[in-house]
Each structure stands twice: as C-alpha cells, then as structure tokens.
Design an enzyme around this catalytic site. Structure first.
Site, PDB file in Angstrom:
ATOM      1  N   GLU A 187       0.840  -1.208   0.000  1.00 44.63           N
ATOM      2  CA  GLU A 187       0.000   0.000   0.000  1.00 44.63           C
ATOM      3  C   GLU A 187       0.871   1.252   0.000  1.00 44.63           C
ATOM      4  OE1 GLU A 187      -2.623  -1.200  -1.022  1.00 44.63           O
ATOM      5  OE2 GLU A 187      -4.142  -0.637   0.434  1.00 44.63           O
ATOM      6  N   THR A 198      -6.046   7.069  -4.744  1.00 44.95           N
ATOM      7  CA  THR A 198      -5.979   7.170  -3.280  1.00 44.95           C
ATOM      8  C   THR A 198      -4.961   8.222  -2.840  1.00 44.95           C
ATOM      9  OG1 THR A 198      -6.648   4.888  -3.022  1.00 44.95           O
ATOM     10  CG2 THR A 198      -5.503   5.848  -1.160  1.00 44.95           C
TER      11      THR A 198
HETATM   12  N1  HSE Z   1      -8.137   4.427   4.631  1.00 49.99           N
HETATM   13  C1  HSE Z   1      -7.710   4.622   3.267  1.00 49.99           C
HETATM   14  C2  HSE Z   1      -8.103   6.039   2.837  1.00 49.99           C
HETATM   15  C3  HSE Z   1      -8.383   3.617   2.385  1.00 49.99           C
HETATM   16  O1  HSE Z   1      -9.234   6.414   3.104  1.00 49.99           O
HETATM   17  O2  HSE Z   1      -7.274   6.724   2.257  1.00 49.99           O
HETATM   18  C4  HSE Z   1      -8.020   3.736   0.944  1.00 49.99           C
HETATM   19  O3  HSE Z   1      -8.781   2.798   0.199  1.00 49.99           O
END
Ligand code: HSE
Length: 311
Positions: free
Chosen positions: A132, A185
């Site tokens: 990630e 993201t």
């Molecule tokens: N918690 C992360 C965000 C999840 O909201 O950026 C990304 O899928």
C-alpha cells in the site's frame, strides 16, 4: 521445481464511513487473481498483467505484487528462489475498493502457500501494508487486513500493529456502486486536513465506538446512526458526482447507512438483506445513468474467507 498456484483475493470497503484507516471489511466480489510459479531461474519476474489497460507498472520493483513477493522471499531467507507472476485485474483501479490491496494480497497468499504457509494470514499484513505504501505513499491496513483475514476488522493501533477481527450481523449485506470517475488514493489522501477540531474528534470517536458496539450487539439502528463521518467525508465527497443525492436514494430505499468506500469514488450502503442491497444498486445506477455517468455495481455479504486458492 515446478509448483504453480492460482489465487483470488477480494475487494474491501475501507474506513466504513467513520473509521478512517481503522475499519474495513472484505466482500465476495470483485477481486483480483494472481498465478504464480516457482522456477529454477532465480529472481522475481512479472510475466504479464491483464485487465489494467496498461496502467500498472510491469517493472518487478515497482509493481506491488512482485515487489512484495521479493520482500517476502528475503524475509523467509530464500532470495535464491525463482518466481514467475501473472496478475489478472478483475476489478477497477482507483475505485476505492482496495484494488492494489487485492493484487498484493493475492500475490502474498500465493507465495506463502507455495512455501507451505510458514506465516499466518495475519502475519502477512505488515508485508501487504508495504504494498500500500508503494501504491499510494502510506501503508494503511484497512484494506489489506480484511482482504487477508476476511470479515470485518479493526486496526486498533498501527504502532505496534494491533488488528482485531470483529463480529457482524450474519445477514448484513453491502450494496456497492462504482461511478466510473477516477480518484487515485494518493490524491484523495492529500486533500484531507491533517488537523482536526476536538469537538469533531469527539463526534468521530463516539461514532467509531458506536459502530463497533453495534456490530457486537447485532444492533442495526446503532450501526446506522454511527455511520457518520465529520472528518473526511465532507472533503472527499466533493469528488463524487451527486454524492448527497446518492445518499438520499440509498436511505429512501432502506439502507441502514451510506458512505464513501475507501477513498472513493465508490459508494456503499449497508443493508439487512441482499434484496434491499440489489434495489439500492439499481436506484443509484439509474441516477448515475441519468447524469451520464457509467457505473458498476456489486452486492455482497461480508466475505468471511479472505484469499482463496482457485487452482
Ligand atoms: N483508509 C484509506 C483512505 C483507504 O481512506 O485513504 C483507501 O482505500
């Protein structure tokens, strides 16, 4: 050496509205597939990627599946091993459904299984978090932990990592709609304020505690009224077409709660049954169609298995 395996890993709904970076659950579909083979030629090679429209890096040090497989081999003391990887994307990239997580988790589960599972799925979470980090600049666990462990999870702490599997009502379903607009993201994280007001923090942690209590108590009303996000949703929802209208339609159609899936643009609703979830996806998709936006929809119960071996 000629062992080979094909693995599926599921998409996930991270945050679950109020639990930014700390709550997530897995769904049965969509998800990604990885085929992995042990070979005699040392090194990790990424043979092909399908379904990504050329958007993902084929360089094995930049692609999360191969880069994390390499780290796994170093960890188990087998950097001498040869691995060939095929990644088959079966879900949209930049959708808010944990696309990079599903790929990385499929790869990690595949390689761990090829070595007779020296690590548990929970022990694979820190490796997947590095994926990630490579994909979006921050190693959050709210997609990879549920993708690996199945079910509904809470990341109680990142340092040290403390992950808790939560119970959930067995008939609970998710209605997910992905409006086809791209929200990476990385960008969706950069737009959030890093400082919050204490009164907002109080509201937020009350809701997180309420949601977790509702899951333990099978209390749909409590789950629903806890699905409120005063910290992140007000900013991120700007990127989602007609977000408030979509919420209204979902709630009118019987949702117990509604919000952004992960960093968006997918939205999701929780429901008490599959039929209501199906009706919600139809209403939201019809509305998006009316405003000329294509969409995909999924209805799923909470996935209890995590990654599975297909072949
Ligand atoms: N918690 C992360 C965000 C999840 O909201 O950026 C990304 O899928």
């Amino acid at each position: 050496m000629n062992k080979s395996i094909k693995v599926f890993a599921p998409a996930t709904v991270a945050n679950v509205v109020c639990g930014f970076d700390v709550l997530g659950f897995a769904v049965n579909e969509p998800g990604d597939e990885v085929i992995m083979r042990l070979t005699d030629k040392p090194g990790v090679s990424l043979l092909k990627i399908t379904g990504d429209e050329g958007r993902l890096p084929l360089n094995p040090d930049k692609n999360t599946v191969s880069a994390i497989a390499k780290q796994y081999l170093a960890h188990i003391g087998r950097p001498d091993v040869g691995i060939e990887i095929e990644l088959h994307k079966k879900m949209p990239i930049g959708s808010g459904l944990g696309s990079s997580s599903a790929s990385t988790v499929a790869g990690l589960f595949a390689i761990n299984t090829l070595f007779d599972s020296p690590l548990t799925n929970k022990e694979l979470v820190p490796f997947a978090m590095k994926g990630e980090e490579l994909a979006c600049g921050y190693g959050h666990a709210d997609n990879v932990a549920p993708a690996l462990m199945g079910g509904f999870v809470l990341i109680r702490s990142y340092s040290p990592l403390d992950i808790i599997s939560l119970p959930f009502p067995q008939d609970m379903h998710a209605a997910i709609v992905y409006p086809e607009v791209d929200v990476p993201t990385k960008d969706a994280r950069q737009m959030i304020r890093s400082k919050v007001f204490l009164k907002d923090a109080v509201t937020q942690w009350g809701n997180v505690a309420g949601l977790v209590s509702g899951l333990f108590m099978n209390d749909y009303d409590l789950i629903g009224r806890s699905m409120t996000d005063v910290l992140v949703e007000p900013t991120r929802s700007i990127l989602i077409p007609d977000f408030e209208r979509l919420r209204g339609l979902a709630m009118e159609a019987g949702a117990i709660g509604f919000g952004i899936s992960g960093s968006g643009p997918s939205v999701f609703a929780l429901t008490k049954d599959a039929e209501t979830a199906k009706q919600i996806t139809q209403k939201l998709q019809q509305h998006l169609k009316n405003i000329a936006i294509n969409s995909l929809a999924f209805v799923s119960e909470v996935n209890k298995k995590g990654p599975i071996i297909l072949d």
